[in-house]
Scaffold this active site. Structure first.
Site, PDB file in Angstrom:
ATOM      1  N   GLU A 158       0.786  -1.243  -0.043  1.00  0.00           N
ATOM      2  CA  GLU A 158      -0.126  -0.114  -0.039  1.00  0.00           C
ATOM      3  C   GLU A 158       0.978   1.318   0.018  1.00  0.00           C
ATOM      4  OE1 GLU A 158      -3.283  -1.857   3.307  1.00  0.00           O
ATOM      5  OE2 GLU A 158      -2.338   0.062   3.296  1.00  0.00           O
ATOM      6  N   CYS A 164       2.894   8.382   1.845  1.00  0.00           N
ATOM      7  CA  CYS A 164       3.277   7.357   2.827  1.00  0.00           C
ATOM      8  C   CYS A 164       3.698   6.098   1.971  1.00  0.00           C
ATOM      9  CB  CYS A 164       2.088   7.210   3.581  1.00  0.00           C
ATOM     10  SG  CYS A 164       2.337   6.084   5.017  1.00  0.00           S
ATOM     11  N   CYS A 190       4.498  -6.965   8.128  1.00  0.00           N
ATOM     12  CA  CYS A 190       5.716  -6.679   9.089  1.00  0.00           C
ATOM     13  C   CYS A 190       5.633  -7.536  10.244  1.00  0.00           C
ATOM     14  CB  CYS A 190       4.931  -5.439   9.858  1.00  0.00           C
ATOM     15  SG  CYS A 190       6.025  -4.607  11.028  1.00  0.00           S
ATOM     16  N   CYS A 244       2.667  -5.060  16.430  1.00  0.00           N
ATOM     17  CA  CYS A 244       2.227  -3.946  17.295  1.00  0.00           C
ATOM     18  C   CYS A 244       0.897  -4.215  17.373  1.00  0.00           C
ATOM     19  CB  CYS A 244       2.509  -2.491  16.831  1.00  0.00           C
ATOM     20  SG  CYS A 244       4.409  -2.124  16.918  1.00  0.00           S
ATOM     21  N   CYS A 257      -1.564  -2.425  14.893  1.00  0.00           N
ATOM     22  CA  CYS A 257      -1.364  -2.194  13.502  1.00  0.00           C
ATOM     23  C   CYS A 257      -1.692  -3.200  12.599  1.00  0.00           C
ATOM     24  CB  CYS A 257       0.143  -1.826  13.525  1.00  0.00           C
ATOM     25  SG  CYS A 257       0.826  -1.611  11.884  1.00  0.00           S
ATOM     26  N   CYS A 261      -1.990   2.077   8.790  1.00  0.00           N
ATOM     27  CA  CYS A 261      -1.023   0.823   8.080  1.00  0.00           C
ATOM     28  C   CYS A 261      -1.831  -0.166   7.833  1.00  0.00           C
ATOM     29  CB  CYS A 261      -0.140   0.825   9.229  1.00  0.00           C
ATOM     30  SG  CYS A 261       1.125   2.157   9.090  1.00  0.00           S
TER      31      CYS A 261
END
Ligand code: SAH
Length: 359
Positions: free
Chosen positions: A95, A108, A115, A119, A122, A349
């Site tokens: 993205e 961004c 990832c 977290c 997220c 995100c």
């Protein structure tokens, strides 16, 4: 040579083109012609690079791909935020988000497919990680955005001159930039190069969840990029609950390394603090944050949580967010609050990718 073995032309630094041209027995000025054609004029194929002979274009196309990322989906929010879902050659989706504001577009960008840091709030980390992006794929996100801006006047700031391009880059999309350090720094150097897309170093922000070796390494580079660190909590007890990375690199160690970064580079670190209702948004949390950062020469950026599926946390109401902001102001801290934008396009995100995967 199959396409797999070809290198992505987007991920090659102007200085590398010089040595490539040398190897190919070409004069050095060809390297600048290639950089200008690719990064300034945004050539979509080698055939468009008419400053080079047909023969040379053929030779280059045999060795270097010029494949832009495929735009799978664009989604415009009511406040003008444009979210793109892009597809890499192997089908992986990433993205990028374009945020028009004050006569500029901030883009961004993502650094990894997914990832690994997990977290809690997220969306990028919820499906784990499949792979790193290479430098070409990181640069190509900006190339795709430039192309879109060329076609879409709504995205071009009124006072823009020259070829439309983002004014700011924030490395805050999917992935942890310092877990893919070399590709990220190389891509940012390419985006920053004056002969190419030419985005000023101080208009490029890298955001990390607190990967200490990356911060230490960046301090040694002599680059002028901005550094943001995702803090999100005023103590280890709370940070451990939402950021597993804190168990490896806890707050005290992180702040010491950030202070050393500032001492070495003269650059101020921005701490990102995502506010989650009744978790880290109270007066005591504000006071603890003030105590924690009192000795640091830093900025704080407050981000009201953008709710995501898979995390029960809620966004605090405006009164509470403003109260937190006010406490930090009164303590003379350098603090801003990020406006939530692009909510109706899942701009936090990793949200667009997750939602498409779930369709
Ligand atoms: N891995 C890097 C960069 C990607 S996240 C990092 O952690 O900094 C970019 C920023 O968006 C981080 O500060 C992150 O914590 C924040 N963020 C992620 N999901 C969010 C959400 N749902 N609401 C608000 N902020 C979020």
């Amino acid at each position: 040579m199959t396409d797999k073995a070809k290198r992505s032309a987007w991920g090659i630094l102007p200085a590398e083109w010089k040595s490539i041209c040398k190897e190919l027995g070409l004069p050095a000025y060809r390297a600048d012609q290639i950089t200008v054609a690719l990064h300034r004029n945004l050539a979509m194929s080698w055939d468009e690079v008419t400053t080079l002979s047909k023969d040379l274009r053929q030779r280059l196309s045999e060795n270097f791909t010029l494949d832009p990322l495929k735009i799978v989906r664009t989604h415009t929010s009511t406040d003008g935020v444009e979210k793109l879902l892009l597809e890499c050659c192997d089908g992986e989706k990433i993205e990028t988000v374009l945020i028009p504001s004050k006569g500029r577009v901030t883009q961004c960008i993502s650094t990894q497919c997914g990832c690994a840091f997990g977290c809690a709030f997220c969306a990028s980390g919820m499906g784990g990680i499949s792979r790193d992006l290479d430098a070409g794929e990181i640069v190509a996100q900006v190339v795709s955005a430039c192309q879109l801006m060329r076609e879409n006047e709504d995205l071009v700031p009124a006072k823009s001159t020259g070829a439309p391009r983002p004014g700011n880059i924030v490395v805050m999309g999917m992935g942890e930039p310092f877990a893919n350090y070399d590709n990220v720094i190389k891509a940012l150097k390419i985006l920053n190069d004056q002969r190419g897309i030419n985005i000023g170093a101080r208009h490029i922000t890298i955001s990390t969840c607190g990967v200490i070796p990356g911060i230490k390494k960046l301090a040694e580079e002599g680059l002028q990029f901005e550094l943001s660190v995702s803090l999100h909590a005023p103590n280890d007890h709370l940070r451990n609950q939402i950021m597993p990375v804190n168990k490896k690199w806890p707050i005290r160690e992180l702040l010491d390394v950030c202070n050393a970064y500032t001492a070495k580079t003269g650059r101020i670190v921005t701490y990102e603090y995502t506010m989650v209702k009744d978790f880290n948004d109270g007066t005591t949390h504000a006071n603890d944050l003030i105590k924690l950062l009192r000795q640091c020469h830093c900025k704080v950026n407050l981000i009201p949580l953008s709710p995501v599926e898979g995390y029960a946390g809620k966004r605090p109401d405006d009164r509470r967010c403003l109260g937190f902001l006010d406490s930090l102001h009164k303590a003379n801290m350098n603090v801003t609050m990020r406006k939530s934008r692009g909510k109706d396009v899942d701009a936090a995100c990793g949200q667009l990718r997750t939602n498409v995967a779930n369709e």
